[in-house]
Design a protein around this motif. Sequence first.
Motif, PDB file in Angstrom:
ATOM      1  N   ALA A  88       0.830  -1.198   0.000  1.00 43.87           N
ATOM      2  CA  ALA A  88       0.000   0.000   0.000  1.00 43.87           C
ATOM      3  C   ALA A  88       0.867   1.252   0.000  1.00 43.87           C
ATOM      4  O   ALA A  88       1.921   1.284   0.624  1.00 43.87           O
ATOM      5  CB  ALA A  88      -0.910   0.002   1.220  1.00 43.87           C
ATOM      6  N   GLU A  89       0.411   2.265  -0.702  1.00 35.42           N
ATOM      7  CA  GLU A  89       1.097   3.556  -0.723  1.00 35.42           C
ATOM      8  C   GLU A  89       1.213   4.085   0.704  1.00 35.42           C
ATOM      9  O   GLU A  89       0.295   3.956   1.507  1.00 35.42           O
ATOM     10  CB  GLU A  89       0.291   4.539  -1.582  1.00 35.42           C
ATOM     11  N   GLY A  90       2.343   4.643   1.034  1.00 38.63           N
ATOM     12  CA  GLY A  90       2.510   5.239   2.346  1.00 38.63           C
ATOM     13  C   GLY A  90       3.191   4.345   3.368  1.00 38.63           C
ATOM     14  O   GLY A  90       3.597   4.812   4.413  1.00 38.63           O
ATOM     15  N   LEU A  91       3.319   3.050   3.091  1.00 37.72           N
ATOM     16  CA  LEU A  91       4.042   2.187   4.026  1.00 37.72           C
ATOM     17  C   LEU A  91       5.524   2.520   3.957  1.00 37.72           C
ATOM     18  O   LEU A  91       6.049   2.819   2.894  1.00 37.72           O
ATOM     19  CB  LEU A  91       3.825   0.711   3.678  1.00 37.72           C
ATOM     20  N   PRO A  92       6.239   2.474   5.079  1.00 39.62           N
ATOM     21  CA  PRO A  92       7.639   2.861   5.076  1.00 39.62           C
ATOM     22  C   PRO A  92       8.554   1.893   4.326  1.00 39.62           C
ATOM     23  O   PRO A  92       9.612   2.268   3.857  1.00 39.62           O
ATOM     24  CB  PRO A  92       8.002   2.914   6.559  1.00 39.62           C
ATOM     25  N   SER A  93       8.171   0.638   4.208  1.00 41.82           N
ATOM     26  CA  SER A  93       8.994  -0.347   3.519  1.00 41.82           C
ATOM     27  C   SER A  93       8.108  -1.161   2.609  1.00 41.82           C
ATOM     28  O   SER A  93       6.927  -1.350   2.872  1.00 41.82           O
ATOM     29  CB  SER A  93       9.689  -1.262   4.528  1.00 41.82           C
ATOM     30  N   ALA A  94       8.670  -1.638   1.509  1.00 38.60           N
ATOM     31  CA  ALA A  94       7.856  -2.329   0.520  1.00 38.60           C
ATOM     32  C   ALA A  94       8.642  -3.433  -0.161  1.00 38.60           C
ATOM     33  O   ALA A  94       9.868  -3.389  -0.229  1.00 38.60           O
ATOM     34  CB  ALA A  94       7.371  -1.335  -0.534  1.00 38.60           C
ATOM     35  N   ALA A  95       7.911  -4.413  -0.707  1.00 42.43           N
ATOM     36  CA  ALA A  95       8.508  -5.392  -1.601  1.00 42.43           C
ATOM     37  C   ALA A  95       8.751  -4.687  -2.931  1.00 42.43           C
ATOM     38  O   ALA A  95       7.903  -3.930  -3.407  1.00 42.43           O
ATOM     39  CB  ALA A  95       7.571  -6.584  -1.769  1.00 42.43           C
ATOM     40  N   LEU A  96       9.918  -4.911  -3.524  1.00 42.71           N
ATOM     41  CA  LEU A  96      10.317  -4.215  -4.742  1.00 42.71           C
ATOM     42  C   LEU A  96      10.620  -5.200  -5.854  1.00 42.71           C
ATOM     43  O   LEU A  96      11.044  -6.330  -5.595  1.00 42.71           O
ATOM     44  CB  LEU A  96      11.589  -3.397  -4.498  1.00 42.71           C
ATOM     45  N   LYS A  97      10.461  -4.741  -7.076  1.00 46.18           N
ATOM     46  CA  LYS A  97      10.843  -5.533  -8.236  1.00 46.18           C
ATOM     47  C   LYS A  97      11.535  -4.610  -9.236  1.00 46.18           C
ATOM     48  O   LYS A  97      11.083  -3.502  -9.497  1.00 46.18           O
ATOM     49  CB  LYS A  97       9.609  -6.160  -8.891  1.00 46.18           C
ATOM     50  N   VAL A  98      12.663  -5.089  -9.806  1.00 44.24           N
ATOM     51  CA  VAL A  98      13.325  -4.370 -10.892  1.00 44.24           C
ATOM     52  C   VAL A  98      12.535  -4.672 -12.157  1.00 44.24           C
ATOM     53  O   VAL A  98      12.370  -5.834 -12.533  1.00 44.24           O
ATOM     54  CB  VAL A  98      14.794  -4.833 -11.040  1.00 44.24           C
ATOM     55  N   VAL A  99      11.997  -3.625 -12.798  1.00 41.25           N
ATOM     56  CA  VAL A  99      11.151  -3.827 -13.974  1.00 41.25           C
ATOM     57  C   VAL A  99      11.818  -3.484 -15.281  1.00 41.25           C
ATOM     58  O   VAL A  99      11.333  -3.853 -16.346  1.00 41.25           O
ATOM     59  CB  VAL A  99       9.801  -3.092 -13.846  1.00 41.25           C
ATOM     60  N   ASP A 100      12.950  -2.761 -15.230  1.00 42.32           N
ATOM     61  CA  ASP A 100      13.608  -2.403 -16.479  1.00 42.32           C
ATOM     62  C   ASP A 100      15.003  -1.859 -16.197  1.00 42.32           C
ATOM     63  O   ASP A 100      15.266  -1.327 -15.122  1.00 42.32           O
ATOM     64  CB  ASP A 100      12.800  -1.324 -17.210  1.00 42.32           C
ATOM     65  N   ARG A 101      15.875  -1.999 -17.169  1.00 41.94           N
ATOM     66  CA  ARG A 101      17.183  -1.337 -17.107  1.00 41.94           C
ATOM     67  C   ARG A 101      17.079  -0.075 -17.948  1.00 41.94           C
ATOM     68  O   ARG A 101      16.690  -0.113 -19.114  1.00 41.94           O
ATOM     69  CB  ARG A 101      18.287  -2.246 -17.647  1.00 41.94           C
TER      70      ARG A 101
END
Length: 103
Positions: A88-101
Motif C-alpha cells: 500500500a502507498e505510504g508504508l515505510p517499507s515495501a517489496a520491490l521488483k526491478v522492472v527495467d534497465r
Amino acid sequence: MPDQDRAAIALRFSNTHLYKGARGAGPLPRRAEGAVPCMVEFSDGGAGFGTVARSGPNRWRLSMQAHVTAKGARIDAKTWALEKEGAAEGLPSAALKVVDRLG
C-alpha cells in the motif's frame, strides 16, 4: 556522490546483483523529493551505493555507482526502474521488483 556515510536508505535484494525481475525490499521516497542516497545490499553480503528517486506513481529510478560483487566481479554503473509489489502507498517499507534497465 553517495557513500556509506551518507546513505539515507538501505535496500536489500535477494540475489548477488541487479537484473530485470530481481526482487528486494526497503523504504522508498514517498514524493518527488529528488534523488536520495542509498546503499544496496545483496544476498552474498556485497553492497553498492547510488541514489533512488521517485519517477512515477508506482515507479522509482535506482542509479547505482560502479561496484564490485562479494566474489570480485566488477559491475558498471547502471540505472534501473523499480516498482512496489503489493504494498500500500505510504508504508515505510515495501517489496520491490526491478522492472527495467534504463541505462
